[in-house]
Design a protein around this motif. Structure first.
Motif, mmCIF file in Angstrom:
data_model
loop_
_atom_site.group_PDB
_atom_site.id
_atom_site.type_symbol
_atom_site.label_atom_id
_atom_site.label_comp_id
_atom_site.label_asym_id
_atom_site.label_seq_id
_atom_site.Cartn_x
_atom_site.Cartn_y
_atom_site.Cartn_z
ATOM 1 N N HIS A 355 0.977 -1.130 0.066
ATOM 2 C CA HIS A 355 -0.086 0.089 -0.040
ATOM 3 C C HIS A 355 0.913 1.148 0.024
ATOM 4 O O HIS A 355 1.702 1.309 0.768
ATOM 5 N N ALA A 356 0.517 2.200 -0.843
ATOM 6 C CA ALA A 356 1.440 3.428 -1.058
ATOM 7 C C ALA A 356 1.120 4.271 0.111
ATOM 8 O O ALA A 356 0.119 5.411 0.029
ATOM 9 N N ARG A 357 1.342 3.984 1.309
ATOM 10 C CA ARG A 357 1.065 4.949 2.561
ATOM 11 C C ARG A 357 1.648 6.243 2.381
ATOM 12 O O ARG A 357 1.102 7.340 2.872
ATOM 13 N N GLU A 358 2.865 6.343 1.833
ATOM 14 C CA GLU A 358 3.487 7.810 1.888
ATOM 15 C C GLU A 358 3.028 8.446 0.528
ATOM 16 O O GLU A 358 3.400 9.653 0.344
ATOM 17 N N GLY A 359 2.126 7.953 -0.184
ATOM 18 C CA GLY A 359 1.597 8.560 -1.546
ATOM 19 C C GLY A 359 2.783 8.346 -2.636
ATOM 20 O O GLY A 359 2.797 9.243 -3.655
ATOM 21 N N ASN A 360 3.721 7.652 -2.353
ATOM 22 C CA ASN A 360 4.859 7.450 -3.301
ATOM 23 C C ASN A 360 4.362 6.170 -4.437
ATOM 24 O O ASN A 360 4.395 5.109 -3.878
ATOM 25 N N PRO A 361 3.941 6.622 -5.676
ATOM 26 C CA PRO A 361 3.572 5.566 -6.396
ATOM 27 C C PRO A 361 4.319 4.584 -6.783
ATOM 28 O O PRO A 361 4.113 3.496 -7.407
ATOM 29 N N ALA A 362 5.938 4.645 -6.813
ATOM 30 C CA ALA A 362 6.824 3.940 -7.096
ATOM 31 C C ALA A 362 6.960 3.013 -5.968
ATOM 32 O O ALA A 362 7.583 1.571 -6.121
ATOM 33 N N ARG A 363 6.299 3.054 -4.849
ATOM 34 C CA ARG A 363 6.599 2.149 -3.845
ATOM 35 C C ARG A 363 5.298 1.384 -3.587
ATOM 36 O O ARG A 363 5.396 0.567 -2.535
ATOM 37 N N GLY A 364 4.195 1.727 -4.066
ATOM 38 C CA GLY A 364 3.174 0.820 -3.739
ATOM 39 C C GLY A 364 1.682 1.377 -4.479
ATOM 40 O O GLY A 364 1.900 2.467 -5.111
ATOM 41 N N LEU A 365 0.636 0.808 -4.395
ATOM 42 C CA LEU A 365 -0.560 1.147 -4.977
ATOM 43 C C LEU A 365 -1.603 1.623 -3.847
ATOM 44 O O LEU A 365 -1.507 1.392 -2.923
ATOM 45 N N THR A 366 -2.222 2.767 -4.764
ATOM 46 C CA THR A 366 -3.223 3.618 -3.664
ATOM 47 C C THR A 366 -4.309 2.746 -3.317
ATOM 48 O O THR A 366 -4.946 2.485 -2.387
#
Length: 402
Positions: A355-366
């Protein structure tokens, strides 16, 4: 020569007698009209009386002549419409396997016309199925459906036994709901010796016994290879549905719904879904081979600053989706989400998606939306971000009324 027999009283009266009777008959009808004026059928009777007094022969010139009374006001058509619609509602007895129990309950909750029925799923000592359909006499003359899940080869045989047994019980019609048609998701007929198991399963389903209502209706969602629809024989009527309307409804609820673009991980996904999603900006990716490795590249479209939703029919290992996510992030996507109709995830491969908790799309999905077509997956990812379940229950309930 015998004398002619006298005319009896049953002969047609003279014309002058009929003329003298008409005023009395008209008064009688006028009286009836006044009696009926306050009833629900007032407009029907009044329309008929007006036509009777017309010197022309009584006839229906237009549909509107029936739907409106003498004053031109509409009839109480809502009563008629409701009575007609109530006759069209099909009462369905819905059976299910152990895996689809939760989904069957959600389907039944959609309509009072769907009644859940149970099956005893037992086994003999040697492991073969020992099955029993409860209240078999009670489903005679009824519309019957079975909600199946072919999640593994081990559960297919016992469900096929039920699927073949139900139409023989003098039911009015039979519908098989198989949300995910599993075989063929990874098949590639590339060389002599490859066996098309999707065709094998289609032939098995094509030999379901015909019920009293005719061939079996097969409801399935987003079948992987579109050509598989031609694998079925004449004893089954495939009804191909899609989970994309569920996604579109969900996207409309997002706060950034006006900033969404749809990404297709390959041209196959684009060909399958672009017509249903054509009002969104499209981004098309493609797979390229470099040596022994395959990579995803951006073919067309601009993800910069947008909430990009990757759309495909199914996911297994998730490798293609992850590669697609990386490419979109590199090209400036603000957020990245994903949708697949069938979340298969063998060997818990869903754990790859964070889950992109920090809002970084490279690190996870919203968000990662899947449907409940694969019940075993639903039980594993329920309430685990970024996963969210979009239920097919309403779509299935509607398909049972076809």
């Amino acid at each position: 020569m015998a004398a002619t027999a006298p005319r009896t009283s049953t002969s047609t009266p003279p014309l002058h007698d009929l003329r003298s009777f008409l005023p009395q008959f008209r008064r009688k009808l006028d009286l009836d009209a006044r009696v009926w004026k306050n009833s629900k059928s007032r407009t029907v009777v009044h329309s008929g009386l007006k036509s009777f007094h017309n010197p022309r022969p009584w006839r229906i010139d237009r549909i509107s002549d029936v739907m409106h009374g003498a004053s031109g006001a509409p009839m109480a058509s809502t009563v008629l419409d409701s009575s007609v619609s109530s006759k069209r509602v099909k009462k369905v007895c819905l059976f299910y396997c152990a895996e689809t129990k939760a989904l069957a309950e959600r389907v039944a909750a959609q309509s009072d016309s769907i009644e859940l029925r149970s099956i005893m799923w037992r086994t003999f000592d040697d492991g073969f199925p020992n099955l029993f359909i409860s209240n078999a006499y009670g489903i005679r003359g009824q519309h019957v459906a079975f909600l199946a899940s072919f999640s593994s080869p081990g559960v297919i045989f016992e469900q096929i036994s039920i699927i073949y047994g139900l139409p023989r019980m003098f039911i009015s019609s039979f519908t098989l709901v198989l949300p995910f048609f599993p075989t063929g998701s990874s098949e590639r007929m590339e060389e002599e010796g490859d066996v098309a198991t999707a065709f094998t399963l289609a032939r098995i389903l094509s030999n379901i016994p015909i019920s009293r209502g005719g061939p079996t209706s097969l409801v399935t969602f987003d079948i992987h290879a579109l050509q598989e629809r031609f694998y079925f024989g004449d004893n089954v009527l495939p009804c191909f549905e899609s989970g994309i309307p569920l996604l579109k409804n969900r996207l409309q609820q997002l706060p950034d719904s006006d900033n969404i673009a749809i990404a297709f991980p390959d041209e196959g996904a684009w060909k399958r879904f672009y017509k249903q999603l054509q009002h969104f900006p499209a981004i098309i990716c493609t797979k390229v081979r470099e040596g022994n490795q395959r990579f995803v590249r951006l073919k067309e479209g601009d993800p910069r600053g947008r909430h990009v939703v990757i759309v495909d029919d199914l996911v297994q290992s998730g490798g293609t989706l992850i590669e697609c996510q990386k490419v979109l992030a590199e090209h400036g996507a603000a957020k990245i989400s994903a949708y697949v109709t069938h979340g298969i995830f063998p060997n818990r491969t869903w754990e790859k998606f964070e889950h992109a908790r920090e809002g970084n799309p490279a690190r996870g999905l919203t968000n990662f939306w899947i449907t409940d077509s694969c019940p075993l997956t639903v039980s594993q990812v329920q309430n685990r971000p970024p996963f969210e379940i979009l239920s097919l229950a309403g779509s299935i309930a509607a398909a049972l009324q076809i």
